[in-house]
Design a protein around this motif. Structure first.
Motif, PDB file in Angstrom:
ATOM      1  N   UNK A  49      -1.623  14.045   0.235  1.00 26.23           N
ATOM      2  CA  UNK A  49      -1.640  14.423   1.648  1.00 26.23           C
ATOM      3  C   UNK A  49      -1.122  13.292   2.544  1.00 26.23           C
ATOM      4  N   UNK A  50      -1.405  12.048   2.151  1.00 25.40           N
ATOM      5  CA  UNK A  50      -0.973  10.928   2.977  1.00 25.40           C
ATOM      6  C   UNK A  50       0.558  10.863   3.045  1.00 25.40           C
ATOM      7  N   UNK A  61     -17.944   3.839   5.729  1.00 31.24           N
ATOM      8  CA  UNK A  61     -16.559   4.210   5.439  1.00 31.24           C
ATOM      9  C   UNK A  61     -16.493   5.093   4.194  1.00 31.24           C
ATOM     10  N   UNK A 117      -5.949  13.078  -1.254  1.00 24.63           N
ATOM     11  CA  UNK A 117      -5.507  12.081  -0.283  1.00 24.63           C
ATOM     12  C   UNK A 117      -4.159  11.466  -0.672  1.00 24.63           C
ATOM     13  N   UNK A 144     -14.347  16.340   0.983  1.00 23.67           N
ATOM     14  CA  UNK A 144     -14.940  17.663   0.773  1.00 23.67           C
ATOM     15  C   UNK A 144     -14.285  18.701   1.674  1.00 23.67           C
ATOM     16  N   UNK A 204     -17.753   8.630   5.216  1.00 20.15           N
ATOM     17  CA  UNK A 204     -16.744   9.368   5.972  1.00 20.15           C
ATOM     18  C   UNK A 204     -15.626   9.825   5.040  1.00 20.15           C
ATOM     19  N   UNK A 205     -15.276   8.978   4.100  1.00 24.88           N
ATOM     20  CA  UNK A 205     -14.199   9.290   3.171  1.00 24.88           C
ATOM     21  C   UNK A 205     -14.583  10.469   2.274  1.00 24.88           C
ATOM     22  N   UNK A 245     -16.858  12.780   2.885  1.00 27.82           N
ATOM     23  CA  UNK A 245     -16.996  13.991   3.676  1.00 27.82           C
ATOM     24  C   UNK A 245     -15.638  14.584   4.018  1.00 27.82           C
ATOM     25  N   UNK A 246     -14.703  13.720   4.371  1.00 27.10           N
ATOM     26  CA  UNK A 246     -13.351  14.200   4.652  1.00 27.10           C
ATOM     27  C   UNK A 246     -12.750  14.814   3.390  1.00 27.10           C
ATOM     28  N   UNK A 253      -6.908   2.073  -3.370  1.00 29.12           N
ATOM     29  CA  UNK A 253      -6.323   2.927  -2.338  1.00 29.12           C
ATOM     30  C   UNK A 253      -7.414   3.554  -1.470  1.00 29.12           C
ATOM     31  N   UNK A 254      -8.688   3.395  -1.850  1.00 25.87           N
ATOM     32  CA  UNK A 254      -9.818   3.915  -1.088  1.00 25.87           C
ATOM     33  C   UNK A 254      -9.714   5.422  -0.889  1.00 25.87           C
ATOM     34  N   UNK A 255      -9.414   6.107  -1.971  1.00 22.33           N
ATOM     35  CA  UNK A 255      -9.155   7.541  -1.900  1.00 22.33           C
ATOM     36  C   UNK A 255     -10.444   8.328  -2.108  1.00 22.33           C
ATOM     37  N   UNK A 280       0.812  -1.210   0.000  1.00 19.96           N
ATOM     38  CA  UNK A 280       0.000   0.000   0.000  1.00 19.96           C
ATOM     39  C   UNK A 280       0.854   1.272   0.000  1.00 19.96           C
ATOM     40  N   UNK A 330       1.158   4.321  -2.948  1.00 19.46           N
ATOM     41  CA  UNK A 330       0.989   5.778  -2.810  1.00 19.46           C
ATOM     42  C   UNK A 330       2.202   6.530  -3.351  1.00 19.46           C
ATOM     43  N   UNK A 384     -11.306  18.599   3.091  1.00 19.39           N
ATOM     44  CA  UNK A 384      -9.919  18.829   2.701  1.00 19.39           C
ATOM     45  C   UNK A 384      -9.834  19.595   1.387  1.00 19.39           C
TER      46      UNK A 384
END
Lengths: 482, 482
Positions: free
Chosen positions: A472-473, A388, A469, A397, A391-392, A394-395, A153-155, A67, A71, A399
């Motif tokens: 940022x990660x 999940x 993401x 938006x 939440x992803x 919303x986060x 990556x669930x981005x 993983x 990235x 960011x």
């Protein structure tokens, strides 16, 4: 510690591909006898050499990547291409300094379309073709990523689109890599079709191919300073509108359509809302231009349809200086910059599915006010949205807005005025192209901005293109701790 | 069907209170012999009459109200006060038309501070006192609501602050209504303290009281066209800064401090982040004004501290036209408009705790990227944040941005230019006061805006003040279905 070897191996492969692409502008310049052909040839040789060295020194490494490596790989690819792709811009007769060259290459590969080059009409074919190629490759690159890497990556809620391959009802669906390949073929065919239409509508063969590549990529680089407005043809405007929309829909659905299930395209919630938003925006702007602006109805429709769709899809062509349309138009176009198209297309921005997820979530919150103990489940495309994913999104938006604000303030610090800073930041992070106002609006360009602003905007384009993401990660200290 | 009687009963009580408040400006005008005293007296009598009629006709109704009635009640209260509070503005010699009068009253009671009145320096004391009183009452009104009603209504994450009364470790804590009463006393004492300081620093007694009321309410109405800049006193600036911050912290924590637990104030995460944001913003702007603007360091600090804190807290005083500070300053101040202070204060905007919840959620999303199966729990004030609070805050953020965008586009349609429309929308929905740019910036006023824009801005102020949800829920068709 992260093992960089498999990453460098793939970067090497990518560089070799890029080197191959560089031979095309070399050829174009050679045909017309322009000395830039040597620059492209040399850049190609250099890029190929670096690529081969990377491949040879790392080929013995393990092929499977984890993983963290994924990235780093994604960020590395999208940083290496503009870094190397900028070389021809610097060494060509055009003579951009490296800041400008990097900005132009980043704007190209992220399919943004902001340009620092003034005098496109007189530019040699190599440079023009290279700009178009960068966007075209960037377009297929992001579609491939949206199919293969981003859902994994669930981005930012992209895991919503992972279901396609594991969905039990679609046993016939081939593996992910195969889907990506077929989608690439569709992208190529659509581009050729678009070029043929442009050519039939009166463009030269070269202009037709260059514009087709940047239309499908919703990129927006043109071969003329006047953008598509240069041709002043209702037919060409119409073709561009059609193919900008084609570029904004999920390409996997085209694949399904070709495989005999075109219904998926019309039944997809993303597609429906996108078409609705486009229709309402175009109609609203047409009325405004007609009633308030006093422009004759058919001209208003043509201006509105082309420029509104160009902004919503983040293509960035223009047929007029829409910065001068007045308060409502500027405020509305500003908002449209953020929208973007569907996930799995070449567009950027917030994207339609996120608005749908956010709206579903907000609506449930309002209903919950009246029934605090009620159980409400948000739906997307008739399937419940996992917590999940919610939440992803919303986060994402939060960011997205935060990054836009930070970028705008940074641009202000670099000396830009309010509308240039705020619209420039929006345009970069949503990969639109032009901003608003007299400096970077559709009648202007990015050449006169200070260097600091250009680097900030380049960073914003990358951030937006890779769905925040992914970049940022890498900035979290915990990412680099073993 | 909703039973409106208990709602009208409470509205009646509120009108009687408002009628009592109107006697104060009547007195002030009578003392100086200004004929407006009759307008205030008549408005008071009229308001009292309506109030008593409502009380008498509905007194037999059930006292307990349900959830739907509570939402209607909150909206009704905050609509009735400006509707009736606008009467003196219309009938006084000032002679505002009703649109202007309503705008001014709404701007007052929501503690926004945008004004349509030009020539405050020559205005009679009654009008000036009425403006200050509206803000002061609006301030205590929103604090009381934040303690009593909003957490119960679970609006935009405000349920986070419900724990106070049910927290087992605080058995000594009195009931909610009692807390609200004590908090009101603290608000009153703080206002008197502020007035005393202002008076000692050289303001007249009248100016001191009027400014103290609008400082604690983070409202921003002044008795002079030049706002606090009129006094040109570093001491007065400092007092204003101190009490604007006092008005931006959670008032329940003052109650705890008075009861012998001041530690809660310093340990509260909201307070800490608020102070940090204020410090960084002031420092950054000071450096900018000093280094780029060439303003001498101490002057830069004074200008920066006063105006930055005025904008962040949504007070809306000004000591200079900060619209002319250049690109960075304007972009930064624009963003600061959205921040607001702590929940349970008189400030509006997004509010600090929401940023903390959003940041916690976003950070977890980034960490989850690396450990997709990891379990991460967001914390606020050392307690895990419930999923329902998280979802509520995130929906609030999305709707806040959406409402701002809709308002800005609406203002554009009403004919406002880009910066006036976008900053005006932000200023209204965050209850700040002045916008940016030459028209509604700190050197301008709202008088010349078209009527449509004034009504839109009034709606925006109400929407922001009542934390969006409280109004938006009324717009859902399902709310009115039995």
């Amino acid at each position: 510690m992260i093992d960089f070897r498999p990453i460098l191996f793939i970067v090497g492969l990518l560089l070799a591909t890029l080197a191959a692409a560089m031979t095309l502008p070399a050829l174009a310049d050679a045909v017309v006898g322009h000395p830039d052909w040597q620059v492209f040839a040399a850049s190609s040789a250099f890029t190929f050499f670096i690529g081969v060295v990377l491949i040879l020194t790392t080929r013995s490494s393990r092929r499977r990547i984890n993983l963290r490596q994924a990235f780093v790989l994604v960020a590395a690819c999208w940083l290496v291409i503009p870094t190397v792709g900028a070389l021809p811009f610097t060494f060509a007769l055009l003579g951009l300094d490296y800041t400008d060259a990097f900005f132009e290459a980043m704007s190209g590969v992220t399919t943004t379309g902001s340009t620092v080059i003034v005098g496109l009409d007189a530019a040699p074919p190599g440079i023009l073709l290279w700009r178009a190629l960068l966007q075209w490759l960037g377009g297929i690159g992001i579609i491939a990523m949206a199919i293969t890497v981003l859902p994994m990556l669930q981005v930012g809620g992209m895991q919503l689109f992972r279901m396609e391959s594991s969905d039990k009802s679609e046993k016939a669906m081939p593996r992910v890599a195969q889907v990506a390949t077929f989608t690439g073929v569709i992208y190529l065919v659509a581009t050729m079709l678009c070029a043929a239409f442009y050519w039939a509508a009166g463009m030269t063969g070269f202009d037709a191919v260059a514009h087709a590549m940047t239309t499908l990529a919703t990129g927006g680089f043109s071969t003329h300073d006047g953008s598509v407005g240069h041709f002043d043809s209702a037919l060409i405007d119409t073709i561009a509108v059609a193919f900008m929309i084609v570029g904004s829909l999920p390409f996997v659905l085209y694949l399904r359509a070709v495989r005999g299930a075109p219904g998926h395209l019309w039944r997809d919630q993303q597609v429906r809302l996108f078409i609705t938003i486009v229709a309402i925006s175009v109609a609203g702007m047409t009325f405004y231009l007609n009633l308030i602006g006093g422009i004759e109805a058919m001209s208003a429709l043509r201006l509105s349809a082309f420029n509104v769709i160009s902004v919503i899809t983040g293509t960035g062509y223009a047929t007029t200086d829409f910065s001068t349309w007045g308060g409502f138009a500027v405020a509305a176009l500003f908002c449209m910059m953020f929208i973007g198209g569907c996930a799995g297309s070449t567009t950027c921005g917030l994207k339609i599915f996120r608005f749908q997820v956010l709206y579903a979530a907000a609506h449930i919150q309002l209903r919950r006010l009246l029934q605090p103990n009620g159980v409400f489940i948000p739906y997307y495309n008739n399937k419940p949205i996992e917590d999940s994913v919610l939440a992803s999104v919303m986060a994402f938006f939060f960011l997205f807005i935060l990054c836009w604000v930070a970028l705008a303030v940074g641009l202000g610090l670099a000396g830009l005025d309010f509308i240039t800073a705020t619209s420039g930041a929006a345009s970069a992070i949503s990969n639109v192209g032009p901003g608003l106002g007299p400096i970077i609006g559709p009648a202007g360009h990015f050449a006169d901005l200070p260097d600091g602003a250009k680097w900030l905007l380049s960073a914003g384009m990358l951030l937006g293109r890779l769905e925040l993401f992914t970049i940022l990660v890498l900035l979290m200290p915990s990412f680099w701790r073993s």
